[in-house]
Design an enzyme around this catalytic site. Structure first.
Site, PDB file in Angstrom:
ATOM      1  N   GLN A   1       2.173  -0.192 -83.244  1.00  0.00           N
ATOM      2  CA  GLN A   1       2.446   1.024 -82.474  1.00  0.00           C
ATOM      3  C   GLN A   1       2.802   2.178 -83.402  1.00  0.00           C
ATOM      4  OE1 GLN A   1       5.638  -0.686 -79.989  1.00  0.00           O
ATOM      5  NE2 GLN A   1       4.364  -0.267 -78.216  1.00  0.00           N
TER       6      GLN A   1
ATOM      7  N   ARG B   1       3.299  -9.818 -78.655  1.00  0.00           N
ATOM      8  CA  ARG B   1       3.513 -10.190 -77.257  1.00  0.00           C
ATOM      9  C   ARG B   1       2.489 -11.256 -76.881  1.00  0.00           C
ATOM     10  NH1 ARG B   1       4.085  -3.987 -74.995  1.00  0.00           N
ATOM     11  NH2 ARG B   1       5.625  -3.335 -76.542  1.00  0.00           N
TER      12      ARG B   1
ATOM     13  N   HIS C   1      11.334   7.196 -82.111  1.00  0.00           N
ATOM     14  CA  HIS C   1      12.451   7.319 -81.169  1.00  0.00           C
ATOM     15  C   HIS C   1      13.310   8.501 -81.584  1.00  0.00           C
ATOM     16  CE1 HIS C   1      11.071   3.156 -80.750  1.00  0.00           C
ATOM     17  NE2 HIS C   1      11.275   3.394 -79.475  1.00  0.00           N
TER      18      HIS C   1
ATOM     19  N   HIS D   1      11.365   7.729 -76.268  1.00  0.00           N
ATOM     20  CA  HIS D   1      10.391   6.839 -76.894  1.00  0.00           C
ATOM     21  C   HIS D   1       9.047   7.573 -76.882  1.00  0.00           C
ATOM     22  CE1 HIS D   1      12.880   3.097 -75.896  1.00  0.00           C
ATOM     23  NE2 HIS D   1      13.418   4.034 -75.142  1.00  0.00           N
TER      24      HIS D   1
ATOM     25  N   ASP E   1       5.027   4.276 -83.339  1.00  0.00           N
ATOM     26  CA  ASP E   1       6.249   4.392 -82.551  1.00  0.00           C
ATOM     27  C   ASP E   1       7.215   5.405 -83.157  1.00  0.00           C
ATOM     28  OD1 ASP E   1       7.490   3.592 -80.279  1.00  0.00           O
ATOM     29  OD2 ASP E   1       7.849   1.533 -80.913  1.00  0.00           O
TER      30      ASP E   1
ATOM     31  N   LYS F   1       8.354   7.662 -67.603  1.00  0.00           N
ATOM     32  CA  LYS F   1       7.557   8.091 -68.751  1.00  0.00           C
ATOM     33  C   LYS F   1       6.461   9.063 -68.333  1.00  0.00           C
ATOM     34  CE  LYS F   1       4.881   3.809 -68.344  1.00  0.00           C
ATOM     35  NZ  LYS F   1       4.029   2.858 -69.035  1.00  0.00           N
TER      36      LYS F   1
ATOM     37  N   CYS G   1      11.990  -0.398 -80.529  1.00  0.00           N
ATOM     38  CA  CYS G   1      13.144   0.422 -80.156  1.00  0.00           C
ATOM     39  C   CYS G   1      14.504  -0.225 -80.427  1.00  0.00           C
ATOM     40  CB  CYS G   1      13.033   0.906 -78.710  1.00  0.00           C
ATOM     41  SG  CYS G   1      12.271  -0.215 -77.561  1.00  0.00           S
TER      42      CYS G   1
END
Length: 646
Positions: free
Chosen positions: A384, A366, A388, A518, A386, A472, A337
């Protein structure tokens, strides 16, 4: 008299000092026989706790998750007593209930415990349980509590007590056993009818690898032996479906000590599977108006300081990468993000340009503790799906609902029909866990609830499960074994647009702040593939599976015809192979079954003469002789029945 409000809104007037069990009896004797735990004004209490003020009471049975939690926590006390009797001198630490069962962390000292000891532990624990001992809570002064465990030379319990306030410390007694405990037990040990010790593992005290290593004893218990038997059968099925086992058998992924723990290597078949999943989502995203972007695997430390990720996760993540330039630091990307915010910031936008929808299959890193790594479900590097969305406040509701539609499309296309939508909001008692203004949080939480209601989702609200920057909507999926997993997630964020000073020019010619959504329908490719493997047992949907058909020539002289069949299948865009090995057809079929290939096409003299293939389906069903055109129609029909267009 006090007023007790029940979950259905009914109010009972009872004498001060009435217990939850007495309230249950006043409702019905049948309910009282089944009640094993209770909650009063959001605090877990014993069924014999006197109620001394007006409040809301919830009664739990074995069928409630809170009832199971009390049942399993109570069993951990019984198992701890059994361990003390079998292994004198051990030091007990903590024994909580977990999602399925319980564990107790123990310093066994000179003793060792292995699988061969499990039957003896179970036998002793059941002997104790049959004594029908009541669980009794009592308050203890801090001085007395410390002295009790000093006498036992138990430095672990002493450390726990030193961090507690005098007046808040309680012990739980049953039989001859006493344990430091805050409460939440079943009425007596006799309710426990079946106990199974499942495994033992190493665990650091309080999860810190700098602390002593303890032995964690895992177990589970039930009010009926039949339920334990059924659970153990389910465990056996779960072992067969373990994604680590299937991933190896189906040649999808591997790990290497030289590469590093928690860093999966995707083999050709697994890479092809991932690619099909990506293309499936990219196709739907394109229709939904997303634009693909690509961002680097690293970013300057300042990027993640701005986003707030460094303050929250920096100390527990991979350490900064230093360059030859003094004081220049980069981090492995923990989130996509912040990068997407900077992409948005690279161009001035007006309200007419919004929403902007940026999507990326971005790999992030991570640092998970080595003891928490587990196959593909818990890794240190993962990709991910992902995206946005940057939109106006007025567009938020519609955009959020559109993302819900996309998430449901993904779940339904892959056979995940049993799911619950979870609205994950702040923990109001711990505001320090979150960033941003309270007013923004309230707006974001309400926006998610409104969208969930408008889409008619079956949703629950879970406090304390929000991300640190926003609430979320999580899709909690139940797999074929009845286990719950979190897959897709959609988050509303007012905070990062502020932190990155994102703006757009409104119709009033003034600068305004966009809202950020997100979203990741898969969650991560690694975890999604792991769950899909276990859910399907490796029998992927036909549109997704690496090899859809295998051609099995009866003998060498039929190989030329087999190649002709393969060529025809490839022209119909069917993914197929030929097994030309000098083996019997029976052995080839058995091995194709193990590889979970959906269709086996046997070709011999008769098939070559008639220009057909003899079709056998995975699992043994014989579909008879078909032309390659008819077989390709069969494949297309099955794919179209499971894979609809978005």
């Amino acid at each position: 008299m006090i007023e007790i409000t029940l979950p259905d809104g009914a109010v009972k007037k009872v004498s001060k000092g009435t217990t939850p069990m007495e309230v249950a009896k006043s409702i019905s004797e049948g309910l009282a026989r089944n009640v094993i735990s209770a909650k009063f004004n959001d605090t877990v209490v014993e069924t014999v706790t006197p109620l001394t003020e007006d409040g809301t009471l919830t009664l739990y049975t074995w069928n409630d998750s809170e009832g199971k939690k009390a049942f399993w926590h109570s069993t951990s006390h019984v198992v701890a007593q059994a361990l003390e009797e079998l292994y004198p001198g051990i030091k007990l630490t903590i024994g909580p209930a977990i999602e399925n069962g319980f564990y107790y962390d123990v310093d066994f000292g000179e003793h060792t415990v292995s699988e061969k000891d499990f039957p003896a532990i179970e036998k002793k624990a059941l002997e104790i349980a049959r004594g029908k001992h009541d669980y009794k809570m009592r308050s203890v002064s801090k001085a007395d509590a410390l002295q009790y465990y000093k006498d036992q030379d138990n430095e672990f319990k002493i450390e726990l007590i030193e961090n507690l306030e005098d007046g808040t410390i309680t012990f739980c007694d049953h039989s001859t056993f006493t344990d430091l405990c805050r409460g939440g037990h079943i009425p007596n040990t006799g309710i426990i009818k079946a106990i199974k010790i499942l495994s033992v593992a190493g665990a650091y005290w309080r999860g810190d690898e700098n602390n002593p290593q303890l032995t964690r004893v895992y177990g589970i218990s039930f009010p009926k032996q039949k339920e334990l038997t059924e659970y153990l059968e389910l465990l056996e099925e779960a072992k067969k479906r373990d994604h680590r086992k299937l991933g190896k058998e189906l040649e999808l992924f591997t790990f290497s000590k030289k590469v590093g723990q928690g860093l999966p290597l995707w083999l050709p078949k697994g890479a092809a599977l991932r690619e099909r999943l990506e293309q499936f989502l990219k196709k739907a995203q394109k229709k939904a108006g997303y634009e693909m972007v690509v961002t680097p695997h690293i970013g300057q430390k300042e990027l993640y300081v701005t986003s707030g990720h460094y303050a929250k996760y920096g100390e527990d993540s991979f350490q900064p990468i230093h360059t030859p330039k003094e004081d220049e630091e980069f981090l492995l990307k923990p989130m996509n993000c912040p990068h997407h915010c900077e992409i948005y910031n690279s161009t001035p936008f007006s309200y007419k340009d919004l929403p902007k929808r940026y999507a990326e299959f971005g790999t992030v890193y991570r640092y998970e503790q080595s003891g928490e790594l587990h196959g593909l479900t818990r890794v240190r590097g993962f990709t991910q799906d992902d995206a946005h969305i940057f939109c106006t406040t007025e567009q938020l509701n519609e955009e959020f609902k559109n993302v819900i539609d996309l998430s449901l499309y993904v779940l339904n296309s892959l056979g995940f029909d049993n799911f619950t939508a979870q609205v994950s909001v702040r923990d109001l008692d711990n505001p320090e866990k979150y960033i941003g203004d309270v007013s923004d949080w309230e707006k974001a939480e309400q926006a998610i609830i409104d969208a969930a209601e408008e889409k008619g989702l079956n949703y629950v609200i879970e406090s304390g499960e929000a991300a640190f920057y926003g609430p979320k909507l999580d899709f909690m999926v139940k797999d074929a074994l009845g286990r719950n997993w979190q897959l897709g997630t959609i988050q509303v964020d007012y905070n990062l647009p502020k932190r990155f000073d994102l703006t757009y020019k409104g119709s009033d010619n003034e600068l305004h702040r966009p809202v950020m959504i997100h979203r990741a329908p898969f969650g991560s490719m690694e975890r999604f593939v792991a769950l899909l493997l276990e859910h399907t047992g490796g029998n992927f949907p036909l549109w997704l599976i690496p090899t859809q058909a295998i051609v099995l020539p009866v003998s060498e002289k039929h190989e030329k015809y087999a190649e002709k069949v393969l060529n025809s299948l490839e022209n119909h865009e069917i993914r197929a192979l030929i097994d030309k090995r000098n083996e019997t057809v029976g052995k080839k079929i058995r091995e194709a079954e193990l590889q979970k290939i959906p269709f086996m096409l046997i070709v011999g003299e008769q098939e070559e003469a008639s220009g057909t293939v003899s079709v056998r389906k995975h699992g043994g069903e014989d579909l008879g002789s078909l032309s390659t055109d008819a077989f390709s129609d069969l494949v297309s029909t099955e794919i179209n029945s499971t894979l609809k267009s978005f």
